[in-house]
Scaffold this motif. Sequence first.
Motif, short mmCIF file in Angstrom:
data_model
loop_
_atom_site.label_atom_id
_atom_site.label_comp_id
_atom_site.label_asym_id
_atom_site.label_seq_id
_atom_site.Cartn_x
_atom_site.Cartn_y
_atom_site.Cartn_z
N ASN A 197 0.86 -1.18 0.00
CA ASN A 197 0.00 0.00 0.00
C ASN A 197 0.90 1.23 0.00
O ASN A 197 1.71 1.40 0.92
N SER A 208 -7.55 2.79 -0.85
CA SER A 208 -7.33 1.88 0.28
C SER A 208 -6.86 2.70 1.47
O SER A 208 -5.73 3.21 1.49
N ARG A 223 -3.20 0.30 -3.64
CA ARG A 223 -2.86 -1.06 -3.21
C ARG A 223 -2.47 -1.96 -4.39
O ARG A 223 -3.09 -1.93 -5.44
#
Length: 220
Positions: A36, A106, A215
């Motif tokens: 991430n 994300s 992500r």
Amino acid sequence: MPKVMIALRGALGATPDIGVLAPGLRTAGATRVQLNVSDDVVADAMRITELDPPIMAVVSVWLDDPVAAVDVVAALVPDIDAWRVAERTPLEAVVCGDGSRVDALSNLAFLRRPADLDRAEWLHRWLDDHTRVAIDTQATFGYTQNIVEKTLTDTTPPVDAIVEELFPMAAVHDIHAFYGSGGDQAELERRMTAMLESVQRFGADRHLDVVPTSRHDVSW
């Protein structure tokens, strides 16, 4: 299989991409790697920062030897924090494991338990009471709760849990897309109020880091 989450702090330019990270982690025994990165794609999303320097990326690794994962990442990035976690996924997203970017915002939230709540009560309020509220009041299509079991470096700061939520990309700029309120202002306010009241009960309205990211996943 144990899961390790490693936070990379400092400058974004120092973050290796998934193609650099994955081979060494696979050699160390990883069956899956998730990266991430707080990149330009999500730069306009809300960020909350307590740690200095801030978290710019998080590497999640599934493997039998947590220390091996830390060693691989530490060889590439000098400023890291690492935790072994117990994973719980109340809302599982289907994502591609080829390293491409998931079409989502994300959000990663690093939670700290308030001193006036014992661990058992804190977990109950979060996992048992809050989970349904979070799913019902937001437009999430993926929701993972990671309960910290152990810190893996001497300098890792106190964190009790790490949450990941996947939102539609429109949520970067549109609060209605974030909460799934369909442009209805009254419904937006109802959802926001319910969410705030719920997070206040277990202290997730304060002393937290929220890191918006893109992500990428690789699995073997």
